[in-house]
Design a protein around this motif. Structure first.
Motif, PDB file in Angstrom:
ATOM      1  N   GLY A  88      12.428  14.034   2.627  1.00 47.71           N
ATOM      2  CA  GLY A  88      12.469  14.583   3.970  1.00 47.71           C
ATOM      3  C   GLY A  88      13.059  13.673   5.025  1.00 47.71           C
ATOM      4  N   VAL A  89      13.747  12.608   4.601  1.00 49.58           N
ATOM      5  CA  VAL A  89      14.335  11.652   5.540  1.00 49.58           C
ATOM      6  C   VAL A  89      15.850  11.660   5.334  1.00 49.58           C
ATOM      7  CG1 VAL A  89      14.351   9.275   6.360  1.00 49.58           C
ATOM      8  CG2 VAL A  89      12.247  10.242   5.400  1.00 49.58           C
ATOM      9  N   ASP A  90      16.587  12.150   6.299  1.00 54.53           N
ATOM     10  CA  ASP A  90      18.026  12.367   6.118  1.00 54.53           C
ATOM     11  C   ASP A  90      18.830  11.104   6.433  1.00 54.53           C
ATOM     12  OD1 ASP A  90      20.414  13.578   5.598  1.00 54.53           O
ATOM     13  OD2 ASP A  90      20.543  14.647   7.505  1.00 54.53           O
ATOM     14  N   ILE A  91      18.769  10.145   5.510  1.00 56.67           N
ATOM     15  CA  ILE A  91      19.549   8.914   5.637  1.00 56.67           C
ATOM     16  C   ILE A  91      20.318   8.699   4.335  1.00 56.67           C
ATOM     17  CG2 ILE A  91      19.528   6.435   6.027  1.00 56.67           C
ATOM     18  CD1 ILE A  91      16.858   6.742   7.438  1.00 56.67           C
ATOM     19  N   VAL A  92      21.614   8.582   4.437  1.00 59.17           N
ATOM     20  CA  VAL A  92      22.475   8.257   3.304  1.00 59.17           C
ATOM     21  C   VAL A  92      23.345   7.076   3.713  1.00 59.17           C
ATOM     22  CG1 VAL A  92      24.322   9.065   1.789  1.00 59.17           C
ATOM     23  CG2 VAL A  92      22.501  10.636   2.475  1.00 59.17           C
ATOM     24  N   TRP A  93      23.379   6.039   2.886  1.00 57.92           N
ATOM     25  CA  TRP A  93      24.168   4.853   3.239  1.00 57.92           C
ATOM     26  C   TRP A  93      24.941   4.350   2.018  1.00 57.92           C
ATOM     27  CZ3 TRP A  93      24.796   2.831   8.092  1.00 57.92           C
ATOM     28  CH2 TRP A  93      25.568   1.664   8.168  1.00 57.92           C
ATOM     29  N   PRO A  94      26.184   4.849   1.856  1.00 58.86           N
ATOM     30  CA  PRO A  94      27.040   4.306   0.795  1.00 58.86           C
ATOM     31  C   PRO A  94      27.733   3.044   1.281  1.00 58.86           C
ATOM     32  CG  PRO A  94      28.156   6.107   1.893  1.00 58.86           C
ATOM     33  CD  PRO A  94      26.817   5.951   2.577  1.00 58.86           C
ATOM     34  N   ALA A  95      27.944   2.117   0.391  1.00 57.12           N
ATOM     35  CA  ALA A  95      28.615   0.866   0.758  1.00 57.12           C
ATOM     36  C   ALA A  95      29.656   0.536  -0.302  1.00 57.12           C
ATOM     37  CB  ALA A  95      27.598  -0.272   0.865  1.00 57.12           C
ATOM     38  N   ILE A  96      30.920   0.608   0.090  1.00 54.50           N
ATOM     39  CA  ILE A  96      31.960   0.248  -0.870  1.00 54.50           C
ATOM     40  C   ILE A  96      31.976  -1.269  -1.043  1.00 54.50           C
ATOM     41  CG2 ILE A  96      33.356   2.271  -0.345  1.00 54.50           C
ATOM     42  CD1 ILE A  96      35.227   0.506   1.252  1.00 54.50           C
ATOM     43  N   ARG A  97      32.386  -1.695  -2.224  1.00 54.03           N
ATOM     44  CA  ARG A  97      32.516  -3.121  -2.503  1.00 54.03           C
ATOM     45  C   ARG A  97      33.889  -3.386  -3.104  1.00 54.03           C
ATOM     46  NH1 ARG A  97      28.414  -6.279  -1.471  1.00 54.03           N
ATOM     47  NH2 ARG A  97      26.326  -5.403  -1.241  1.00 54.03           N
ATOM     48  N   GLY A  98      34.509  -4.452  -2.644  1.00 54.67           N
ATOM     49  CA  GLY A  98      35.842  -4.748  -3.137  1.00 54.67           C
ATOM     50  C   GLY A  98      36.313  -6.116  -2.708  1.00 54.67           C
ATOM     51  N   PRO A 109       0.808  -1.221   0.000  1.00 58.40           N
ATOM     52  CA  PRO A 109       0.000   0.000   0.000  1.00 58.40           C
ATOM     53  C   PRO A 109       0.846   1.279   0.000  1.00 58.40           C
ATOM     54  CG  PRO A 109       0.037  -0.945   2.195  1.00 58.40           C
ATOM     55  CD  PRO A 109       0.721  -1.939   1.287  1.00 58.40           C
ATOM     56  N   TRP A 110       2.169   1.148   0.192  1.00 62.54           N
ATOM     57  CA  TRP A 110       3.016   2.335   0.330  1.00 62.54           C
ATOM     58  C   TRP A 110       3.677   2.667  -1.004  1.00 62.54           C
ATOM     59  CZ3 TRP A 110       4.773  -1.852   3.767  1.00 62.54           C
ATOM     60  CH2 TRP A 110       3.933  -1.974   4.884  1.00 62.54           C
ATOM     61  N   LYS A 111       3.492   3.910  -1.421  1.00 67.48           N
ATOM     62  CA  LYS A 111       4.088   4.368  -2.683  1.00 67.48           C
ATOM     63  C   LYS A 111       5.308   5.253  -2.448  1.00 67.48           C
ATOM     64  CE  LYS A 111       0.657   2.671  -5.229  1.00 67.48           C
ATOM     65  NZ  LYS A 111      -0.242   2.188  -4.175  1.00 67.48           N
ATOM     66  N   THR A 112       5.467   5.754  -1.230  1.00 68.77           N
ATOM     67  CA  THR A 112       6.588   6.638  -0.895  1.00 68.77           C
ATOM     68  C   THR A 112       7.162   6.229   0.454  1.00 68.77           C
ATOM     69  OG1 THR A 112       5.261   8.273   0.308  1.00 68.77           O
ATOM     70  CG2 THR A 112       5.448   8.554  -2.099  1.00 68.77           C
ATOM     71  N   LEU A 113       8.361   6.702   0.737  1.00 71.76           N
ATOM     72  CA  LEU A 113       8.976   6.424   2.028  1.00 71.76           C
ATOM     73  C   LEU A 113       8.197   7.066   3.178  1.00 71.76           C
ATOM     74  CD1 LEU A 113      11.255   5.186   3.693  1.00 71.76           C
ATOM     75  CD2 LEU A 113      12.673   7.176   3.128  1.00 71.76           C
ATOM     76  N   PRO A 114       7.738   8.322   3.065  1.00 74.36           N
ATOM     77  CA  PRO A 114       6.935   8.888   4.157  1.00 74.36           C
ATOM     78  C   PRO A 114       5.673   8.085   4.459  1.00 74.36           C
ATOM     79  CG  PRO A 114       7.744  10.656   2.769  1.00 74.36           C
ATOM     80  CD  PRO A 114       8.098   9.365   2.072  1.00 74.36           C
ATOM     81  N   GLU A 115       5.032   7.505   3.438  1.00 76.81           N
ATOM     82  CA  GLU A 115       3.851   6.678   3.686  1.00 76.81           C
ATOM     83  C   GLU A 115       4.214   5.451   4.517  1.00 76.81           C
ATOM     84  OE1 GLU A 115       2.053   5.677  -0.034  1.00 76.81           O
ATOM     85  OE2 GLU A 115       1.372   7.726  -0.447  1.00 76.81           O
TER      86      GLU A 115
END
Length: 308
Positions: A229-239, A116-122
């Motif tokens: 409006g949700v301040d989450i950033v998650w970079p993940a290096i791969r190697g 039922p959720w179309k967006t992260l805020p929902e």
């Protein structure tokens, strides 16, 4: 192009999980890139070594296969996270030899197409109203990279990480299958795991990418969490890393091979096909990033009470 160490035998890449997840993608990227560059006469062999979301493979390389010059092991920022709070036992980032980071991945919030959720805020509104109704799936146990991403999203919805429902799987492939089957409601995975699973007729919907800006390619239409409006950033290096007793000369040969490989224009194509975004690090530059992420993850582990 610099020759690979270890003679004429086919090199091996160990994916420390079951097939289908990000480690698998990393090994397949290396397999394709080295073969395309003509560095291997026979294709790189991919082996799967699940257990402890990387812990078993790490221990095997350190204790039983420390000098295998022809064997790479895939790692991600999730591996560094687990190391930082003791999930690899007494192991640390100093116990192996880090060879190369070949790309960067970003977290993604994935739900089923019938959700039922179309967006992260929902999703966050629903989570706050009834956290027991929504279960997060991840390719890892409590304290893993995917668990931390889930905890951060739950926190953004006003739900304490101890109250969220969490279902652990051994690798992203199993978690995605559970989402497809409707057994869980949200998968906190990575872009490289889902970029080829979206599009017309897909059983999935991506609500957000955890990047600082929109990603190119198949995920270009997916907004970032920050946009919503949700301040989450998650970079993940791969190697990749090798065992602690691999000779200096062989480590240098791997480093030279990856430096040349990643500088070639053709590599960008291969990397994009495997869902990763530009990042090319070896040597001291790679070690500096690993040390920085390790410090950040120690802080996160302390915040969530995960240190062992």
């Amino acid at each position: 192009m610099a020759p690979l160490p270890g003679g004429d035998a086919a090199p091996e890449c160990i994916a420390p999980a079951k097939p289908g997840g990000g480690f698998d993608q990393s090994c397949k990227l290396a397999q394709a890139a080295f073969q395309q560059a003509g560095l291997t006469t026979t294709p790189m062999r991919i082996s799967y070594m699940p257990g402890g979301v990387g812990a078993i493979a790490f221990d095997q390389i350190v204790t039983r296969r420390p000098a295998e010059s022809r064997t790479l092991v895939a790692f991600s920022s999730g591996s560094l996270l687990n190391l930082s709070h003791g999930r690899f036992g007494k192991r640390s980032v100093d116990d192996v030899r880090w060879i190369a980071a070949v790309g960067v991945d970003y977290g993604v919030v994935l739900v089923g197409r019938q959700s039922p959720w179309k967006t992260l805020p929902e999703l966050l509104v629903a989570l706050k109203a009834d956290p027991g109704r929504i279960s997060f799936a991840a390719g890892g146990t409590i304290g893993s990279q995917d668990w931390v991403k889930s905890a951060l999203v739950a926190g953004a919805g006003g739900v304490d990480h101890k109250a969220m429902r969490f279902v652990a799987f051994e690798g992203g492939g199993e978690a995605i299958a559970a989402l497809k089957g409707g057994h869980v409601q949200v998968y906190m995975g990575d872009a490289s795991e889902v970029f080829d699973k979206l599009g017309p007729g897909s059983p999935f919907r991506a609500l957000a990418v955890l990047a600082d800006q929109r990603l190119p390619g198949p995920l270009a239409g997916v907004p970032t969490a920050r946009e919503q409006g949700v301040d989450i950033v998650w970079p993940a290096i791969r190697g990749f890393y090798v065992g602690p007793k691999v000779p200096d000369g062989d480590v240098a040969a791997w480093t030279a091979a990856f430096d040349q490989l990643m500088a070639a224009p053709a590599f960008a194509e291969v990397r994009a096909r495997h869902g990763l975004f530009p990042l090319a690090l070896t040597g001291a530059a790679l070690r500096a990033v690993i040390d920085r992420q390790n410090r950040q993850y120690v802080e996160l582990a302390t915040r969530f009470g995960l240190r062992r």
